[in-house]
Write an enzyme that holds these catalytic residues in place. Sequence first.
Site, mmCIF file in Angstrom:
data_model
loop_
_atom_site.group_PDB
_atom_site.id
_atom_site.type_symbol
_atom_site.label_atom_id
_atom_site.label_comp_id
_atom_site.label_asym_id
_atom_site.label_seq_id
_atom_site.Cartn_x
_atom_site.Cartn_y
_atom_site.Cartn_z
ATOM 1 N N ASP A 61 0.932 -1.260 -0.071
ATOM 2 C CA ASP A 61 0.040 -0.523 0.312
ATOM 3 C C ASP A 61 0.729 1.216 0.314
ATOM 4 O OD1 ASP A 61 -2.009 1.707 -0.145
ATOM 5 O OD2 ASP A 61 -3.280 0.479 1.928
ATOM 6 N N ASP A 95 -10.915 2.138 -2.567
ATOM 7 C CA ASP A 95 -11.161 2.003 -1.005
ATOM 8 C C ASP A 95 -13.050 1.902 -1.522
ATOM 9 O OD1 ASP A 95 -8.944 1.665 -0.093
ATOM 10 O OD2 ASP A 95 -8.441 3.286 0.939
HETATM 11 C C1 GLA Z 1 -5.886 1.859 2.025
HETATM 12 C C2 GLA Z 1 -5.826 0.510 1.368
HETATM 13 C C3 GLA Z 1 -7.530 -0.183 2.417
HETATM 14 C C4 GLA Z 1 -6.373 -0.594 3.683
HETATM 15 C C5 GLA Z 1 -6.417 0.494 4.076
HETATM 16 C C6 GLA Z 1 -5.561 0.234 5.296
HETATM 17 O O1 GLA Z 1 -7.074 2.399 2.260
HETATM 18 O O2 GLA Z 1 -6.503 0.988 0.262
HETATM 19 O O3 GLA Z 1 -7.563 -1.337 1.028
HETATM 20 O O4 GLA Z 1 -6.019 -1.172 3.084
HETATM 21 O O5 GLA Z 1 -5.511 0.658 3.702
HETATM 22 O O6 GLA Z 1 -5.095 1.095 6.580
#
Ligand code: GLA
Length: 699
Positions: A438, A502
């Site tokens: 990420d 997300d």
């Molecule tokens: C980001 C990612 C999510 C999740 C969160 C965890 O927002 O896009 O899918 O993994 O971080 O903190």
Amino acid sequence: MPALHRITGGGVALLVDTTGDDPVVVHWGADPGAGEVDPALLTPAVAHSMFDEPIRPSLLPQLARGWRGRPALRGSRSGRDFSPRLVLTGSDGDGATMTLRLADPEAGLEAHLTLALAPSGLLLVDSTVRNTGDSPYSLQQADVVLPVPAQASESLDTTGRWIREKHPQRRPIQQGTWVRSGRHGRTGHDAPVVIAAGTAGFGWRHGEVWALHLGWSGDHESYVERTAGGDTVLGAGELLKPGEVLLAPGEEYRAPTVYAAYSAAGLDGVSARFHDWMRARPSHPSTPRPVVLNTWEAVYFAHDLDTLKELADTAAAVGVERFVLDDGWFKGRRHDRAGLGDWLVDETVWPGGLTPLIDHVKGLGMQFGLWVEPEMINEDSDLAREHPDWISKPGRRMPVEWRHQQVVDLANPEAWQHILDALDAILTENAIDYLKWDENRDQLELGHDGAASTHAQTLAVYRLLDELRRRHPQVEIESCSSGGARVDLGILARTDRLWASDTNDALERQTIQRWTELLVPPELVGAHVGPTESHSTGRVHDLGFRAITAMFGHFGIEWDIRQASDDDRDRLAAAIVVYKAQRDLIASGRMVRSDSPDPAVQVTGVVAQDGSRALFSIAALATSANEVPLPVRFDGLDPERAYRVVLALPPGPHAFNQRAGVAWTGASPVVPGGVLTELGLPLPVLNPEQALLVTLTAV
Ligand code: GLA
């Protein structure tokens, strides 16, 4: 070497006139055939009150050639050598590739361009700029520029934001420049997946389209420009900050690859160029894409071994094949304000380490995946306390925090090595099959030793990924960036999956995935069935709509399915059976996005390359203006064959609002392909946010 260098591939041709000392692009588009043409025939007129030489679109447009649009190359030696005149010093190649060498000894600059037309028809352009002078040269911009014909009258690109990535925007092409700049230090939620120009009203299935994509995960610019001279060009390149690339004598800058797709058959044709090229890469994932369960929207930071084991049991029971433990497992990470940088298992939550969970997951026959965010650091972390100087900053001042986090200065070799060692240890000590990598913040002020370092940081991230993959070649890596803020072919050269957004709201996903998959083939685009009530929008969607939407991607679940009703779990398991039966087609077929005459109905399909089968979803995105839904045409099928049409989801018997056409009531009729593509089939009345999944099999 003929005067007109011609490279071809996939029915596309690029013709470059190399008779003079400027490489002029005579044509990029449909292959006009091999007949010889005298370049002089194609030279434009010279107008009054204008330069006394014809202005022609060069592969390297320059002020010195009278080009009054954006020059491709900009920079200077403390103000000097601001306007090079690079002349062709050599060229070679064959029927598919072309290398051009240009130099200006007086300005102390050399440029090399390599153009390659892949069998898919995708054109790849790589370029370098070398400082041959005896003092440093500050490079400001090195774009790749390609001309498009005047009949391209509309431009298209995408924009977006967190949980709403990849929304298209169109405009007429007029004189002037439409520039999309990204200064996020990452690709960005609003980054254009492509910048395209096309004939009036071009759509998914019709019109000529020319499109560029920049394979780069740092700052970037892409543009469409029409000059008063009448030339139209597309351009793309890295966006450099002042002083960011200071070439020492002899040093070279390598620009990110620019990918250029021409299609005579609308945006689906553009997609096919990209998808075919990506699928031909040796590194492209070739195993069936496993059904994923990601723990994020199921448990967030509330990590607890028993809960997660129970979730894994439930996941395995519905058919999940890869269990991914998301954020929250490492030292101090009880919430999003601390812990990033400390890549050690949190012993207060995981007294026995991750092994008990990993063993449990593997015992259920699933792969195990783990979330990491290696580029980031919380100021509340041991790493920041021990190495405050490892935080990237513009000078002495800290950048504004974003999600309470800062960025590790990976241009610092010690910091880079530390992060590599930490990741290597995690992968060496645990039986991990998959990393979700990420990157959760914009990085506007990246700096190393007081100088801008977005360029260096981006390359350092690439090196980190490359080295980790070299050491652990069996581990697949997903690229995530606050959802879909890093969707580009630079990061995809070293990762195996993208997290598109997300939001797991299926209605939002219908648009986000459609436009992400303009560039990226669906098997690389993570698509999850989220909770019944979306956590990002509060919308409530039936499981059918959520599952059908996730089907056109790399299917997964992100939901505490322990809490789901028995009926929902059964329906989810049934959808997974359908996905498993169709995933080979999804990962190899040609994507079809029909130009529906009803904006409320979105039709998405994948048709096997040999036309033997297809999978289509018909999704109602809103209430329709029509009382009776318009027939849906199944584009891309073979008109010479007949197909058995089966409603795969929702499973029958299904109660539609009103009396439905016979195709939808369990009859599974056999219909000629020509009828399906030309007349289409009448639809049942769908509620908004309801979808049908249809399989078509040639009989
Ligand atoms: C980001 C990612 C999510 C999740 C969160 C965890 O927002 O896009 O899918 O993994 O971080 O903190």
